[in-house]
Each structure stands twice: as structure tokens, then as C-alpha cells.
Design a protein around this motif. Structure first.
Motif, PDB file in Angstrom:
ATOM      1  N   TYR A 145      -1.153 -12.857  -1.777  1.00 52.71           N
ATOM      2  CA  TYR A 145      -2.264 -12.558  -0.880  1.00 52.71           C
ATOM      3  C   TYR A 145      -1.860 -11.373  -0.028  1.00 52.71           C
ATOM      4  O   TYR A 145      -0.745 -11.328   0.492  1.00 52.71           O
ATOM      5  CB  TYR A 145      -2.534 -13.779   0.012  1.00 52.71           C
ATOM      6  N   THR A 146      -2.750 -10.416   0.109  1.00 54.96           N
ATOM      7  CA  THR A 146      -2.458  -9.271   0.966  1.00 54.96           C
ATOM      8  C   THR A 146      -3.728  -8.775   1.651  1.00 54.96           C
ATOM      9  O   THR A 146      -4.816  -8.912   1.112  1.00 54.96           O
ATOM     10  CB  THR A 146      -1.784  -8.129   0.162  1.00 54.96           C
ATOM     11  N   VAL A 147      -3.539  -8.231   2.838  1.00 56.15           N
ATOM     12  CA  VAL A 147      -4.640  -7.630   3.589  1.00 56.15           C
ATOM     13  C   VAL A 147      -4.624  -6.135   3.281  1.00 56.15           C
ATOM     14  O   VAL A 147      -3.584  -5.482   3.393  1.00 56.15           O
ATOM     15  CB  VAL A 147      -4.498  -7.881   5.108  1.00 56.15           C
ATOM     16  N   ILE A 148      -5.760  -5.604   2.906  1.00 61.93           N
ATOM     17  CA  ILE A 148      -5.918  -4.198   2.527  1.00 61.93           C
ATOM     18  C   ILE A 148      -6.737  -3.482   3.591  1.00 61.93           C
ATOM     19  O   ILE A 148      -7.826  -3.932   3.937  1.00 61.93           O
ATOM     20  CB  ILE A 148      -6.625  -4.085   1.155  1.00 61.93           C
ATOM     21  N   ARG A 149      -6.192  -2.371   4.081  1.00 61.86           N
ATOM     22  CA  ARG A 149      -6.883  -1.615   5.129  1.00 61.86           C
ATOM     23  C   ARG A 149      -7.275  -0.196   4.699  1.00 61.86           C
ATOM     24  O   ARG A 149      -7.903   0.525   5.461  1.00 61.86           O
ATOM     25  CB  ARG A 149      -6.002  -1.545   6.374  1.00 61.86           C
ATOM     26  N   SER A 150      -6.900   0.202   3.481  1.00 63.39           N
ATOM     27  CA  SER A 150      -7.241   1.547   3.013  1.00 63.39           C
ATOM     28  C   SER A 150      -7.182   1.591   1.489  1.00 63.39           C
ATOM     29  O   SER A 150      -6.602   0.711   0.850  1.00 63.39           O
ATOM     30  CB  SER A 150      -6.256   2.576   3.578  1.00 63.39           C
ATOM     31  N   PHE A 151      -7.768   2.648   0.949  1.00 70.03           N
ATOM     32  CA  PHE A 151      -7.709   2.839  -0.499  1.00 70.03           C
ATOM     33  C   PHE A 151      -6.259   2.970  -0.962  1.00 70.03           C
ATOM     34  O   PHE A 151      -5.871   2.390  -1.981  1.00 70.03           O
ATOM     35  CB  PHE A 151      -8.511   4.074  -0.914  1.00 70.03           C
ATOM     36  N   ASP A 152      -5.445   3.734  -0.238  1.00 70.91           N
ATOM     37  CA  ASP A 152      -4.048   3.934  -0.644  1.00 70.91           C
ATOM     38  C   ASP A 152      -3.278   2.617  -0.689  1.00 70.91           C
ATOM     39  O   ASP A 152      -2.494   2.381  -1.604  1.00 70.91           O
ATOM     40  CB  ASP A 152      -3.340   4.929   0.276  1.00 70.91           C
ATOM     41  N   GLU A 153      -3.508   1.755   0.291  1.00 70.83           N
ATOM     42  CA  GLU A 153      -2.854   0.431   0.277  1.00 70.83           C
ATOM     43  C   GLU A 153      -3.279  -0.359  -0.955  1.00 70.83           C
ATOM     44  O   GLU A 153      -2.457  -0.993  -1.607  1.00 70.83           O
ATOM     45  CB  GLU A 153      -3.205  -0.374   1.532  1.00 70.83           C
ATOM     46  N   PHE A 154      -4.567  -0.314  -1.264  1.00 70.97           N
ATOM     47  CA  PHE A 154      -5.079  -1.030  -2.435  1.00 70.97           C
ATOM     48  C   PHE A 154      -4.425  -0.503  -3.704  1.00 70.97           C
ATOM     49  O   PHE A 154      -3.934  -1.281  -4.529  1.00 70.97           O
ATOM     50  CB  PHE A 154      -6.603  -0.875  -2.518  1.00 70.97           C
ATOM     51  N   ARG A 155      -4.457   0.803  -3.879  1.00 69.25           N
ATOM     52  CA  ARG A 155      -3.892   1.409  -5.091  1.00 69.25           C
ATOM     53  C   ARG A 155      -2.423   1.039  -5.255  1.00 69.25           C
ATOM     54  O   ARG A 155      -1.990   0.632  -6.328  1.00 69.25           O
ATOM     55  CB  ARG A 155      -4.056   2.935  -5.050  1.00 69.25           C
ATOM     56  N   ASN A 156      -1.650   1.137  -4.179  1.00 73.03           N
ATOM     57  CA  ASN A 156      -0.228   0.801  -4.246  1.00 73.03           C
ATOM     58  C   ASN A 156      -0.015  -0.672  -4.557  1.00 73.03           C
ATOM     59  O   ASN A 156       0.835  -1.030  -5.381  1.00 73.03           O
ATOM     60  CB  ASN A 156       0.484   1.171  -2.946  1.00 73.03           C
ATOM     61  N   GLU A 157      -0.761  -1.532  -3.894  1.00 71.49           N
ATOM     62  CA  GLU A 157      -0.611  -2.974  -4.094  1.00 71.49           C
ATOM     63  C   GLU A 157      -0.934  -3.372  -5.526  1.00 71.49           C
ATOM     64  O   GLU A 157      -0.182  -4.099  -6.173  1.00 71.49           O
ATOM     65  CB  GLU A 157      -1.507  -3.737  -3.114  1.00 71.49           C
ATOM     66  N   VAL A 158      -2.059  -2.891  -6.031  1.00 74.42           N
ATOM     67  CA  VAL A 158      -2.482  -3.236  -7.391  1.00 74.42           C
ATOM     68  C   VAL A 158      -1.522  -2.652  -8.422  1.00 74.42           C
ATOM     69  O   VAL A 158      -1.131  -3.336  -9.375  1.00 74.42           O
ATOM     70  CB  VAL A 158      -3.929  -2.765  -7.643  1.00 74.42           C
ATOM     71  N   THR A 159      -1.122  -1.409  -8.244  1.00 77.19           N
ATOM     72  CA  THR A 159      -0.199  -0.774  -9.185  1.00 77.19           C
ATOM     73  C   THR A 159       1.129  -1.526  -9.218  1.00 77.19           C
ATOM     74  O   THR A 159       1.652  -1.822 -10.305  1.00 77.19           O
ATOM     75  CB  THR A 159       0.020   0.705  -8.812  1.00 77.19           C
ATOM     76  N   ASN A 160       1.667  -1.855  -8.058  1.00 82.44           N
ATOM     77  CA  ASN A 160       2.931  -2.595  -8.006  1.00 82.44           C
ATOM     78  C   ASN A 160       2.790  -4.002  -8.572  1.00 82.44           C
ATOM     79  O   ASN A 160       3.724  -4.540  -9.158  1.00 82.44           O
ATOM     80  CB  ASN A 160       3.474  -2.661  -6.575  1.00 82.44           C
ATOM     81  N   TYR A 161       1.644  -4.602  -8.390  1.00 83.48           N
ATOM     82  CA  TYR A 161       1.404  -5.949  -8.906  1.00 83.48           C
ATOM     83  C   TYR A 161       1.302  -5.940 -10.438  1.00 83.48           C
ATOM     84  O   TYR A 161       1.906  -6.770 -11.108  1.00 83.48           O
ATOM     85  CB  TYR A 161       0.123  -6.522  -8.301  1.00 83.48           C
ATOM     86  N   LEU A 162       0.553  -4.997 -10.969  1.00 84.32           N
ATOM     87  CA  LEU A 162       0.328  -4.965 -12.423  1.00 84.32           C
ATOM     88  C   LEU A 162       1.448  -4.286 -13.195  1.00 84.32           C
ATOM     89  O   LEU A 162       1.625  -4.554 -14.378  1.00 84.32           O
ATOM     90  CB  LEU A 162      -1.007  -4.282 -12.727  1.00 84.32           C
ATOM     91  N   GLN A 163       2.178  -3.407 -12.538  1.00 89.38           N
ATOM     92  CA  GLN A 163       3.265  -2.682 -13.197  1.00 89.38           C
ATOM     93  C   GLN A 163       4.527  -2.808 -12.359  1.00 89.38           C
ATOM     94  O   GLN A 163       5.001  -1.819 -11.795  1.00 89.38           O
ATOM     95  CB  GLN A 163       2.882  -1.210 -13.376  1.00 89.38           C
ATOM     96  N   PRO A 164       5.071  -4.028 -12.275  1.00 85.41           N
ATOM     97  CA  PRO A 164       6.254  -4.213 -11.418  1.00 85.41           C
ATOM     98  C   PRO A 164       7.424  -3.364 -11.913  1.00 85.41           C
ATOM     99  O   PRO A 164       7.600  -3.159 -13.107  1.00 85.41           O
ATOM    100  CB  PRO A 164       6.550  -5.707 -11.518  1.00 85.41           C
ATOM    101  N   LYS A 165       8.189  -2.874 -10.950  1.00 91.19           N
ATOM    102  CA  LYS A 165       9.366  -2.057 -11.283  1.00 91.19           C
ATOM    103  C   LYS A 165      10.449  -2.953 -11.876  1.00 91.19           C
ATOM    104  O   LYS A 165      10.694  -4.052 -11.419  1.00 91.19           O
ATOM    105  CB  LYS A 165       9.884  -1.349 -10.045  1.00 91.19           C
ATOM    106  N   LYS A 166      11.079  -2.446 -12.905  1.00 89.99           N
ATOM    107  CA  LYS A 166      12.189  -3.174 -13.528  1.00 89.99           C
ATOM    108  C   LYS A 166      13.417  -3.060 -12.639  1.00 89.99           C
ATOM    109  O   LYS A 166      13.710  -2.008 -12.115  1.00 89.99           O
ATOM    110  CB  LYS A 166      12.491  -2.586 -14.912  1.00 89.99           C
ATOM    111  N   ARG A 167      14.113  -4.163 -12.453  1.00 88.75           N
ATOM    112  CA  ARG A 167      15.317  -4.140 -11.609  1.00 88.75           C
ATOM    113  C   ARG A 167      16.561  -4.156 -12.429  1.00 88.75           C
ATOM    114  O   ARG A 167      16.763  -4.604 -13.428  1.00 88.75           O
ATOM    115  CB  ARG A 167      15.316  -5.339 -10.669  1.00 88.75           C
TER     116      ARG A 167
END
Length: 137
Positions: free
Chosen positions: A115-137
Motif C-alpha cells: 500500500y502506498t500514498v501517491i502524491r504525483s505522477f513521478d511517484e506513481f511511475r516510480n512506484e509502479v515501475t519498481n513494483y512490476l520490475q523489481p531490481k535484482k539483488r
């Protein structure tokens, strides 16, 4: 009043009114981008129309149908990174969650959702991108 004074008044920039429905504008631009960026998930990213003014009868019917106060504005029904889904609450820069929204957030997170609170388009884009394409560790 002189011609120059009248001309200055006519050419003065009016103060911009605060945009109406700012949360809605953010949400609409975010969903438009999402559907273009991830068309394969377009049907699984949806708004929950919980808000709005309703008369007593309609509100009673909707409550009986399962409308629940506090539910996130948008849900992305895709599991990722150990989460069942991504729940997004849209707020303005100064907007605050209501108590019902905080309670729903806690319940959603306890059930394994992000769950996340979104306050801007940039926050949304970053959140969704990181969620759907998680970085490999």
C-alpha cells in the motif's frame, strides 16, 4: 482613471485558482500512462469508485453491495516481490488520509498487499515501475 491604468488592469495576470479535483487529475494522468506503458495489465489496474456524494437510498444499496469506507483509490491486481497486489491511495501534496483509510491500509498490508500514498505522477511511475520490475539483488 487613465488609459494606461485601465490597460494595466486589463493585462494583469489573474491569480490562478487552485485546480479543482487535483487528486482526480493526478489519478487520471497516472492511469492513462499506465495503460500505455503496461497494456498487458490494463484490465488488472482499476479504480475503486468509493467516494462521491450519494443520496441515502443509493448509499444504502452500495453499502449492502459491499462498498467499504477507506478502500484505496486504485488497485493493481498483480502479485510481485512477495506482495499479492499494489494498493494506491491518491492525495494532493497536503492531503491526509482519513481514519478509515488508515484502517484499510493496515488490513491490506496485514493481508500481504503493498500500500502506498501517491502524491504525483513521478511517484506513481516510480512506484509502479519498481513494483512490476523489481531490481535484482
Amino acid at each position: 482613471m487613465t488609459f494606461e491604468e485601465l490597460k494595466a488592469i486589463a493585462n494583469a495576470k489573474a491569480e490562478k485558482a487552485k485546480p479543482k479535483h487535483e487528486e482526480s487529475q493526478i489519478q487520471r494522468s497516472c492511469l492513462r500512462w499506465f495503460r500505455l506503458q503496461y497494456p498487458q495489465y490494463a484490465l488488472l489496474c482499476f479504480a475503486v469508485p468509493n467516494g462521491g456524494a450519494r443520496n441515502k437510498r443509493e448509499a444504502s444499496i452500495m453499502k449492502a453491495e459491499g462498498v467499504t469506507a477507506g478502500v484505496a483509490d486504485v488497485i493493481l491486481l498483480i502479485p510481485s516481490s512477495g506482495y499479492a497486489s499494489l494498493c494506491l491511495e491518491f492525495k494532493t501534496q497536503t492531503g491526509r488520509q482519513q481514519d478509515t483509510q488508515k484502517a484499510w491500509q493496515k488490513a491490506a498490508e496485514t493481508a500481504g498487499n503493498k500500500y502506498t500514498v501517491i502524491r504525483s505522477f513521478d511517484e506513481f511511475r516510480n512506484e509502479v515501475t519498481n513494483y512490476l520490475q523489481p531490481k535484482k539483488r
